[in-house]
Design a protein around this motif. Sequence first.
Motif, PDB file in Angstrom:
ATOM      1  N   ARG A 107      60.759  61.605   1.883  1.00 29.56           N
ATOM      2  CA  ARG A 107      60.222  62.688   1.059  1.00 29.56           C
ATOM      3  C   ARG A 107      59.374  62.138  -0.091  1.00 29.56           C
ATOM      4  N   ASN A 108      59.869  61.140  -0.807  1.00 28.29           N
ATOM      5  CA  ASN A 108      59.117  60.594  -1.932  1.00 28.29           C
ATOM      6  C   ASN A 108      57.796  59.971  -1.480  1.00 28.29           C
ATOM      7  N   PHE A 109      57.814  59.298  -0.330  1.00 24.33           N
ATOM      8  CA  PHE A 109      56.584  58.688   0.183  1.00 24.33           C
ATOM      9  C   PHE A 109      55.535  59.748   0.524  1.00 24.33           C
ATOM     10  N   LEU A 110      55.967  60.818   1.191  1.00 25.69           N
ATOM     11  CA  LEU A 110      55.024  61.872   1.569  1.00 25.69           C
ATOM     12  C   LEU A 110      54.502  62.625   0.351  1.00 25.69           C
ATOM     13  N   LEU A 111      55.351  62.840  -0.652  1.00 32.43           N
ATOM     14  CA  LEU A 111      54.889  63.522  -1.858  1.00 32.43           C
ATOM     15  C   LEU A 111      53.840  62.700  -2.598  1.00 32.43           C
ATOM     16  N   GLN A 112      53.993  61.395  -2.608  1.00 37.81           N
ATOM     17  CA  GLN A 112      52.992  60.541  -3.250  1.00 37.81           C
ATOM     18  C   GLN A 112      51.695  60.510  -2.455  1.00 37.81           C
ATOM     19  N   GLN A 113      51.813  60.520  -1.127  1.00 38.45           N
ATOM     20  CA  GLN A 113      50.622  60.407  -0.292  1.00 38.45           C
ATOM     21  C   GLN A 113      49.811  61.697  -0.274  1.00 38.45           C
ATOM     22  N   TYR A 114      50.490  62.852  -0.307  1.00 44.16           N
ATOM     23  CA  TYR A 114      49.795  64.141  -0.199  1.00 44.16           C
ATOM     24  C   TYR A 114      49.943  64.952  -1.477  1.00 44.16           C
ATOM     25  N   SER A 115      49.945  64.292  -2.626  1.00 48.76           N
ATOM     26  CA  SER A 115      50.014  65.006  -3.894  1.00 48.76           C
ATOM     27  C   SER A 115      48.684  65.685  -4.190  1.00 48.76           C
ATOM     28  N   LEU A 134      59.303  65.548   8.207  1.00 46.60           N
ATOM     29  CA  LEU A 134      59.453  64.363   7.356  1.00 46.60           C
ATOM     30  C   LEU A 134      59.311  63.057   8.128  1.00 46.60           C
ATOM     31  N   GLY A 135      59.353  63.123   9.458  1.00 45.93           N
ATOM     32  CA  GLY A 135      59.219  61.916  10.263  1.00 45.93           C
ATOM     33  C   GLY A 135      60.462  61.053  10.289  1.00 45.93           C
ATOM     34  N   VAL A 136      61.671  61.687  10.286  1.00 49.58           N
ATOM     35  CA  VAL A 136      62.934  60.950  10.318  1.00 49.58           C
ATOM     36  C   VAL A 136      63.750  61.420  11.515  1.00 49.58           C
ATOM     37  N   ASP A 137      64.724  60.589  11.912  1.00 47.85           N
ATOM     38  CA  ASP A 137      65.614  60.941  13.013  1.00 47.85           C
ATOM     39  C   ASP A 137      66.717  61.876  12.527  1.00 47.85           C
ATOM     40  N   HIS A 138      67.394  62.502  13.488  1.00 49.66           N
ATOM     41  CA  HIS A 138      68.476  63.420  13.146  1.00 49.66           C
ATOM     42  C   HIS A 138      69.698  62.683  12.602  1.00 49.66           C
ATOM     43  N   ASP A 139      69.845  61.409  12.904  1.00 47.42           N
ATOM     44  CA  ASP A 139      70.978  60.644  12.397  1.00 47.42           C
ATOM     45  C   ASP A 139      70.587  59.755  11.212  1.00 47.42           C
ATOM     46  N   ALA A 140      69.478  60.081  10.555  1.00 45.32           N
ATOM     47  CA  ALA A 140      69.032  59.294   9.402  1.00 45.32           C
ATOM     48  C   ALA A 140      69.954  59.537   8.212  1.00 45.32           C
ATOM     49  N   SER A 141      70.102  58.518   7.386  1.00 43.09           N
ATOM     50  CA  SER A 141      70.944  58.644   6.199  1.00 43.09           C
ATOM     51  C   SER A 141      70.205  59.413   5.101  1.00 43.09           C
ATOM     52  N   GLU A 142      70.971  59.802   4.074  1.00 41.66           N
ATOM     53  CA  GLU A 142      70.365  60.539   2.967  1.00 41.66           C
ATOM     54  C   GLU A 142      69.360  59.672   2.213  1.00 41.66           C
ATOM     55  N   GLU A 143      69.614  58.383   2.129  1.00 37.78           N
ATOM     56  CA  GLU A 143      68.680  57.478   1.457  1.00 37.78           C
ATOM     57  C   GLU A 143      67.358  57.398   2.214  1.00 37.78           C
ATOM     58  N   GLU A 144      67.411  57.344   3.545  1.00 34.14           N
ATOM     59  CA  GLU A 144      66.178  57.314   4.341  1.00 34.14           C
ATOM     60  C   GLU A 144      65.419  58.631   4.228  1.00 34.14           C
ATOM     61  N   SER A 188      51.151  71.395   1.124  1.00 35.91           N
ATOM     62  CA  SER A 188      51.794  70.191   1.651  1.00 35.91           C
ATOM     63  C   SER A 188      53.050  69.849   0.854  1.00 35.91           C
ATOM     64  N   GLU A 189      52.972  69.921  -0.467  1.00 41.24           N
ATOM     65  CA  GLU A 189      54.135  69.617  -1.296  1.00 41.24           C
ATOM     66  C   GLU A 189      55.271  70.604  -1.053  1.00 41.24           C
ATOM     67  N   GLU A 190      54.942  71.891  -0.939  1.00 41.48           N
ATOM     68  CA  GLU A 190      55.983  72.894  -0.676  1.00 41.48           C
ATOM     69  C   GLU A 190      56.641  72.664   0.679  1.00 41.48           C
ATOM     70  N   ALA A 191      55.859  72.312   1.683  1.00 46.20           N
ATOM     71  CA  ALA A 191      56.419  72.074   3.016  1.00 46.20           C
ATOM     72  C   ALA A 191      57.346  70.858   3.017  1.00 46.20           C
ATOM     73  N   ILE A 192      56.971  69.807   2.313  1.00 48.27           N
ATOM     74  CA  ILE A 192      57.801  68.595   2.258  1.00 48.27           C
ATOM     75  C   ILE A 192      59.109  68.866   1.526  1.00 48.27           C
ATOM     76  N   GLU A 193      59.029  69.553   0.387  1.00 45.77           N
ATOM     77  CA  GLU A 193      60.251  69.867  -0.377  1.00 45.77           C
ATOM     78  C   GLU A 193      61.165  70.800   0.402  1.00 45.77           C
ATOM     79  N   SER A 194      60.586  71.776   1.075  1.00 48.04           N
ATOM     80  CA  SER A 194      61.390  72.720   1.857  1.00 48.04           C
ATOM     81  C   SER A 194      62.104  72.014   3.011  1.00 48.04           C
ATOM     82  N   ALA A 195      61.418  71.109   3.689  1.00 46.83           N
ATOM     83  CA  ALA A 195      62.049  70.363   4.786  1.00 46.83           C
ATOM     84  C   ALA A 195      63.184  69.488   4.266  1.00 46.83           C
TER      85      ALA A 195
END
Length: 264
Positions: free
Chosen positions: A94-102, A79-89, A107-114
Amino acid sequence: MQAAAAFNRAAFAARPLRRPPRPPSILHIGGAEDGAAGRVGGVTLTRRLRCSMSLSVGAGSENAPVFPRHNSWDPYKLLGVDHDASEEEIRSARNFLLQQYSGYEESEEAIESAYDKIIMESYTHRKKSKINLKSKIKKQVEESPSWVKSLFGCFEVPSMEIILKRFALFGFIAGWSIATSAETGPTFQLALSLVSCIYFLNDRMKNLVRASTTGFGVFVSGWVVGSLLVPVIPAFVIPPTWSLELLTSLTTYVVLFLGSTFLK
């Protein structure tokens, strides 16, 4: 002349009839009259239709962008986030990647699973932290001196519903005292809070004498604490219409709430 005309008619009638040729059609698959040639033509046309459909579907999948990190095992890296990222980040990533690789299923399954893995890991970590905190407090109490154990043994944490109900009651009494402070003193409200405290203690102790003694002791303790605490409060914090008696009563309400709620 008549003989020649009769000869021409006989010759025309004797000439064999010829069937006009069938017009070509790309949708003709071949019937029973065509035999093997019709069957071969039908198979060829079917294969051509299947190939054209496959090519159109393949072209649509090729146009969808492929997520380059969909094979990564680390959900945070995926997802391209840090381990201490908040739930909002994490949710925003996730929403950004789903829009970009819809449009690309892997790709969608991998993003949702992560995203699901990170959320479950965060929930498990918070749950373990709460359990560890309770265990540490319990362990420290067990290792403390006997008088500390006896002190903690006098308190008990009720359910959140009970805490909120009693907080609402004493909060109402405090607001009532503030609203009527200019007209009358909080004598009636103090008596009502003392009776409420004794009632709640008796409901837990099942002994009216003990509950009355404990409730009166809590009331006196609250009044003493208020008498000592109010004079040290800065004057600019206190509204000018609030008297010393009212402030002491408010402190007593707090002590009565704590005693009636957490005392055994």
